[in-house]
Design a protein around this motif. Structure first.
Motif, short mmCIF file in Angstrom:
data_model
loop_
_atom_site.label_atom_id
_atom_site.label_comp_id
_atom_site.label_asym_id
_atom_site.label_seq_id
_atom_site.Cartn_x
_atom_site.Cartn_y
_atom_site.Cartn_z
N GLY A 1 0.77 -1.20 -0.09
CA GLY A 1 0.17 -0.07 0.07
C GLY A 1 0.80 1.29 -0.04
N MET A 2 1.97 1.19 0.72
CA MET A 2 2.94 2.12 0.88
C MET A 2 3.69 2.40 -0.49
SD MET A 2 2.85 5.10 2.63
CE MET A 2 1.91 4.28 3.71
N GLU A 3 4.18 1.43 -0.90
CA GLU A 3 4.62 1.53 -2.53
C GLU A 3 3.63 2.11 -3.55
OE1 GLU A 3 7.51 -2.22 -1.97
OE2 GLU A 3 5.62 -2.64 -2.57
N PHE A 4 2.54 1.65 -3.27
CA PHE A 4 1.56 2.31 -4.27
C PHE A 4 1.48 3.84 -4.05
CE2 PHE A 4 -2.94 4.08 -4.77
CZ PHE A 4 -2.99 3.61 -6.09
N ASN A 5 1.47 4.26 -2.72
CA ASN A 5 1.15 5.63 -2.45
C ASN A 5 2.39 6.63 -2.99
OD1 ASN A 5 -1.11 5.19 -1.39
ND2 ASN A 5 -0.46 5.17 0.89
N VAL A 6 3.46 5.88 -2.60
CA VAL A 6 4.81 6.66 -3.37
C VAL A 6 4.53 6.86 -4.84
CG1 VAL A 6 7.12 6.74 -3.57
CG2 VAL A 6 6.37 5.97 -1.41
N GLY A 7 4.15 5.74 -5.37
CA GLY A 7 4.07 5.59 -7.14
C GLY A 7 3.13 6.65 -7.49
N ASN A 8 1.87 6.72 -6.73
CA ASN A 8 0.87 7.52 -7.02
C ASN A 8 1.25 9.00 -7.08
OD1 ASN A 8 -1.65 8.33 -7.67
ND2 ASN A 8 -2.27 8.52 -5.63
N TYR B 1 4.14 10.12 -7.41
CA TYR B 1 5.30 10.20 -8.53
C TYR B 1 4.62 10.31 -9.92
CZ TYR B 1 9.71 9.46 -5.90
OH TYR B 1 10.78 9.49 -5.39
N LEU B 2 3.59 9.74 -9.85
CA LEU B 2 2.61 9.80 -11.28
C LEU B 2 2.04 11.25 -11.25
CD1 LEU B 2 0.63 9.12 -13.42
CD2 LEU B 2 -1.03 8.09 -11.67
N GLN B 3 1.43 11.81 -10.26
CA GLN B 3 0.72 13.15 -9.99
C GLN B 3 2.06 14.55 -10.30
OE1 GLN B 3 -2.59 13.14 -7.34
NE2 GLN B 3 -1.42 11.71 -6.27
N MET B 4 3.22 13.95 -9.96
CA MET B 4 4.21 14.98 -9.97
C MET B 4 4.96 14.71 -11.59
SD MET B 4 5.99 14.68 -6.45
CE MET B 4 7.39 15.87 -6.64
N GLU B 5 4.28 13.67 -12.27
CA GLU B 5 4.62 13.42 -13.58
C GLU B 5 6.10 13.10 -13.86
OE1 GLU B 5 3.86 16.90 -16.31
OE2 GLU B 5 1.70 16.46 -16.03
N MET B 6 6.60 12.16 -12.68
CA MET B 6 7.76 11.52 -12.96
C MET B 6 7.66 10.04 -12.91
SD MET B 6 9.58 13.55 -9.25
CE MET B 6 10.95 12.51 -9.44
N PHE B 7 7.30 9.66 -14.34
CA PHE B 7 6.70 8.50 -14.76
C PHE B 7 7.69 7.25 -14.45
CE2 PHE B 7 4.53 11.54 -17.54
CZ PHE B 7 3.54 11.90 -16.84
N GLU B 8 8.97 7.56 -14.65
CA GLU B 8 10.04 6.31 -14.41
C GLU B 8 9.95 5.98 -12.96
OE1 GLU B 8 14.60 5.25 -15.00
OE2 GLU B 8 13.69 6.93 -16.16
N ASP B 9 9.80 6.87 -11.86
CA ASP B 9 9.73 6.35 -10.75
C ASP B 9 8.60 5.85 -10.28
OD1 ASP B 9 12.32 7.46 -9.92
OD2 ASP B 9 11.64 9.52 -9.93
N ALA B 10 7.39 6.41 -10.77
CA ALA B 10 6.01 6.02 -10.64
C ALA B 10 5.88 4.56 -11.11
CB ALA B 10 5.11 7.01 -11.29
N VAL B 11 6.40 4.29 -12.28
CA VAL B 11 6.35 2.69 -12.63
C VAL B 11 6.94 1.87 -11.88
CG1 VAL B 11 7.25 1.35 -14.54
CG2 VAL B 11 5.98 3.46 -15.03
N GLY B 12 8.29 2.16 -11.51
CA GLY B 12 9.23 1.35 -10.35
C GLY B 12 8.30 1.13 -9.19
N PHE B 13 7.56 1.74 -8.29
CA PHE B 13 7.17 1.54 -7.24
C PHE B 13 5.60 1.10 -7.52
CE2 PHE B 13 10.00 4.97 -5.55
CZ PHE B 13 10.22 4.18 -4.27
N MET B 14 5.00 1.36 -8.62
CA MET B 14 3.80 0.71 -9.09
C MET B 14 4.12 -0.70 -9.34
SD MET B 14 1.02 2.30 -8.69
CE MET B 14 0.71 4.27 -8.60
#
Length: 383
Positions: free
Chosen positions: A209-216, A218-231
């Motif tokens: 759940g926390m990995e998802f939150n971090v990825g989420n 990053y998604l909203q900050m448009e840091m897509f590579e980081d978002a994909v990694g955590f997702m």
């Protein structure tokens, strides 16, 4: 694409379920059919209720229909035998389940009953759990002030007991409020702090759940590579646990990332997979968010009528659940689509309604989007 057409996935709150009863059945990996075999052979009502509690926990994330049946049966039996502590357990479980299904009034009713029993019996350990779960419901209803009040009380209670995991749950949920309010830097700081401690104490239950939150974030900050990694990290953990609610959210967010990266077919595949799972478990919120995401794809492709149809489905879903944030986002998206169609006068009503809700919820980003879209509509009408 205007920022108003970006969808925010739900952040994962820590939902406090009843802990295992170690003397009874051991590890949670016990198969459901084994427990069903044990159930009629239990010699006392207390053991039958506890067995139903274990069945609830095993089926909660992947078979909510069965989970509801187990918890309802357990609550009925607990009421018949007058076992207050077990009544509070089953009320807690049903409160969590109703919250996941979007039935927030019912959820609060169960949690308040559990809290009342626990306060009367001075059950301090579980009082905190009830307050945390009620805070989660207030959050989902958009009542952030009451949610934060509950979470702050929980941080103090957990800290006083030196309960590190509980303290992290409460702090993490405060981070989720920041996220909802568009304070992404603050939210990310909280989430990464909590994630670091979860890894240290091997808190596998809440790690995904926390990995998802971090990825989420990053998604909203448009840091897509980081978002994909955590997702992807969250996806693997949810798949291990067969957590269908978690899978819905991760798949929907991965779809949003692909959409932002201009990969519509990959995005559509993620959205449709998430929607299929949401339909299978009657997850109203998942259904609404997936409809929102699919509407954005339709709008990207210029199919505005399809986009409006999907947005109205999402809007009705959010309204039925009492999810003001979702309602505000859906209205804003509807206004944007009407603007794109050149229907400037029609766009004013949903945008104004969205703005009222955004102000009430103190979601700065959504307020800004509505102001910008309203200005565009009014300028066009003036011309």
């Amino acid at each position: 694409m205007n920022d108003a057409m970006k969808n925010q996935a739900r952040s994962h709150l820590i939902l406090l379920l009843i802990l295992l009863i170690p003397f009874l059945l051991g590890a949670q990996s016990v198969r459901e059919d084994s427990l069903l075999h044990i159930l009629p052979r239990q010699k006392t009502d207390s053991l039958r209720i506890i067995t139903l509690n274990e069945l609830f926990k095993i089926s909660y994330s992947n078979d909510p229909i069965s989970a509801r049946a187990y918890a309802t049966q357990g609550l009925k039996l607990a009421r018949q035998t007058g076992q207050r502590e077990l009544i509070s357990r089953m009320c807690n479980n049903l409160g969590v389940l109703e919250s996941e299904g979007g039935n927030y009034k019912e959820s609060l009713r169960y949690h308040k009953e559990a809290l009342s029993i626990r306060e009367a019996d001075k059950d301090s350990a579980n009082i905190t759990g009830s307050l945390l779960n009620m805070g989660n419901v207030y959050y989902k209803l958009g009542d952030y002030e009451r949610a934060i009040q509950n979470y702050m009380v929980c941080t103090k209670l957990y800290s006083a007991r030196r309960d590190t995991a509980g303290f992290l749950w409460s702090v993490g949920n405060i981070g989720t409020i920041y996220n909802e309010q568009g304070k992404f830097t603050e939210a990310l700081k909280v989430y990464l702090h909590v994630l670091n401690f979860q890894e240290k104490i091997d808190d596998r239950i809440n790690l995904a759940g926390m990995e998802f939150n971090v990825g989420n974030v990053y998604l909203q900050m448009e840091m897509f590579e980081d978002a994909v990694g955590f997702m992807n990290r969250a996806l693997k953990n949810y798949q291990k646990e067969n957590d269908l609610f978690g899978l819905i959210d991760v798949l929907q967010s991965l779809g949003e990332i692909r959409r932002e990266m201009k990969e519509p077919e990959e995005a559509r595949a993620f959205f449709e997979k998430a929607l299929s799972i949401a339909d299978s478990v009657s997850d109203q919120y998942g259904q609404a968010t997936c409809s929102m995401s699919l509407s954005s794809l339709a709008a990207d492709e210029g199919d505005y009528e399809k986009a409006l149809r999907l947005l109205n489905q999402a809007l009705h879903g959010y309204q039925n659940m009492g999810r003001k944030k979702g309602e505000a986002e859906a209205l804003c998206h509807i206004g944007w689509v009407l603007l794109a169609q050149g229907k400037f006068q029609k766009s004013l009503s949903p945008l104004k309604r969205s703005l009222i809700l955004a102000k009430e919820l103190k979601t700065i980003g959504l307020e800004r989007d509505n102001y910008e879209l309203l200005a565009e509509a009014e300028d066009s009408l003036g011309n």
